[in-house]
Design an enzyme around this catalytic site. Structure first.
Site, PDB file in Angstrom:
ATOM      1  N   CYS A  14       0.854  -1.198   0.000  1.00  0.00           N
ATOM      2  CA  CYS A  14       0.000   0.000   0.000  1.00  0.00           C
ATOM      3  C   CYS A  14       0.887   1.246   0.000  1.00  0.00           C
ATOM      4  O   CYS A  14       1.157   1.836   1.051  1.00  0.00           O
ATOM      5  CB  CYS A  14      -0.915  -0.008   1.219  1.00  0.00           C
ATOM      6  SG  CYS A  14      -2.104  -1.359   1.226  1.00  0.00           S
ATOM      7  N   CYS A 334      -9.709  -1.050 -15.562  1.00  0.00           N
ATOM      8  CA  CYS A 334      -8.874  -1.042 -14.356  1.00  0.00           C
ATOM      9  C   CYS A 334      -7.510  -0.438 -14.680  1.00  0.00           C
ATOM     10  O   CYS A 334      -6.605  -0.436 -13.858  1.00  0.00           O
ATOM     11  CB  CYS A 334      -8.715  -2.455 -13.799  1.00  0.00           C
ATOM     12  SG  CYS A 334      -7.966  -3.608 -14.967  1.00  0.00           S
TER      13      CYS A 334
END
Length: 375
Positions: A14, A334
């Site tokens: 992340c 995406c």
């Protein structure tokens, strides 16, 4: 979002975790506007986001360590293993599953695969949860079927510990490469598909069918596509790269003719099951290559919806859509970079509407829905 793994420098998946969600959304919106800067956009809709933690419905865990002390998580580039069972992206319901799996791996004698030595059997644990009923699908990715009998013998203990496991399979992935799954799937339960439900639309997840990993945002994406289609004069549409049919099943009405195309037979089996449950008799789902299907058709639907993988739909399909000239194209992507490249290959269309969906918080990635209208 607070993450002990990130704070300790043990995981960097992340990359944007230190930025507040509004800042992340602003940066993603700026990126999308930059990619579409050459195209006039009639309407920019407000971005859609969901929970910032506990939102994932799927865990893909590399198994490492020893059979007595397995680690579930990932391998760093230098081969060092990292246990990610405490990753805050996973819902709380995953913790007891991971906790039971570790002793089960020892009970079943499933030696973790050692990449450096090219030895061992258990490569990955893949876990998926249904938001509708909490049922789960568990897949053991093994190098061979050598330990299959041992696994079957030990399985009743695991099922007793975790009654939420509705679908359990073994996938055989024999090659020494970082490939998540092989072609062979062996079912260890009678049930072969996980029941899911978005916006009162039944969906099914089978082991080798793609399904979005962020249900809260994915359900809003499908609902938005449905709302956009309902505003258009459409009686006939194609849903290309349709997966388990999420878009088509949301958009279809009883009097609409809809054809969904997806190369994966597993996904098409799911889509057909959902269509039957909904009583939608004018829906057809076929396991074919989307580009080959489209270019072989003589008829022209009013709307073509495309939801391609990251590489986009590509020039051959863009060229064919330009020639075929459906009145509307809805593009779900995406990867906005390849979408922008594809839109450049569709000069006969203008962008009516764009909306960003924050499917992947704390990363630079996002999903985008775009309505193209024939000029």
């Amino acid at each position: 979002m607070q993450c002990a793994l990130y704070d300790a420098g043990r995981c960097r998946s992340c990359q944007w975790i230190t930025q507040p969600i509004p800042e992340q959304l602003s940066a993603k919106t700026a990126d999308l506007k930059n990619l579409l800067a050459d195209f006039p956009v009639e309407e920019w809709c407000a971005p859609v986001s969901g929970p910032e933690q506990g939102f994932r419905n799927k865990a893909k865990m590399v198994v490492s360590g020893s059979v007595e002390k397995p680690l579930l998580g990932m391998l760093h580039r230098d081969g060092t293993p990292e246990d990610l069972c405490d990753c805050p992206l996973y819902p709380a319901s995953f913790a007891p599953v991971f906790a039971a799996l570790k002793p089960f791996i020892a009970r079943a004698g499933l030696t973790p695969y050692n990449v450096a030595r090219k030895r061992g059997e258990l490569k990955y644990i893949l876990l998926t949860e249904s938001q509708s009923d909490g049922g789960m699908m568990l897949r053991f990715v093994l190098r061979s079927d050598t330990k299959l009998a041992q696994l079957r013998k030990a399985l009743p203990w695991l099922q007793e510990q975790l009654p939420q496991l509705k679908v359990i399979t073994v996938n055989i992935q024999p090659v020494h490469m970082a490939i998540m799954e092989g072609e062979t799937e062996i079912y260890l339960t009678e049930q072969q598909a996980l029941a899911e439900r978005f916006n009162d639309v039944p969906l099914w997840i089978r082991p080798q069918s793609f399904f979005q990993t962020n249900p809260a945002v994915a359900s809003q994406l499908y609902a938005t596509a449905r709302d956009w289609v309902r505003q258009l004069p459409v009686k006939h549409m194609w849903d290309l790269f349709c997966g388990v049919g999420g878009f088509g099943l949301h958009c279809a009405t009883p009097d609409m003719q809809l054809t969904g195309i997806e190369i994966a037979p597993e996904a098409i089996a799911c889509a057909k099951q959902s269509a039957a449950e909904l009583g939608l008799t004018r829906l057809q789902f076929q396991a074919l290559d989307s580009t080959q299907f489209a270019t072989a058709q003589g008829e022209v639907p009013e709307l073509v919806l495309v939801n391609p993988p990251r590489r986009g739909i590509g020039k051959p399909l863009c060229d064919y859509l330009s020639t075929m000239a459906p009145r509307f194209i809805i593009y779900s992507s995406c990867n906005a970079q390849t979408m922008a490249k594809d839109i450049r290959e569709l000069p006969g269309y203008r962008i009516e509407r764009v909306q960003l969906f924050d499917m992947f918080p704390h990363t630079a990635h996002y999903e985008v829905l775009t309505l193209l209208v024939q000029q």
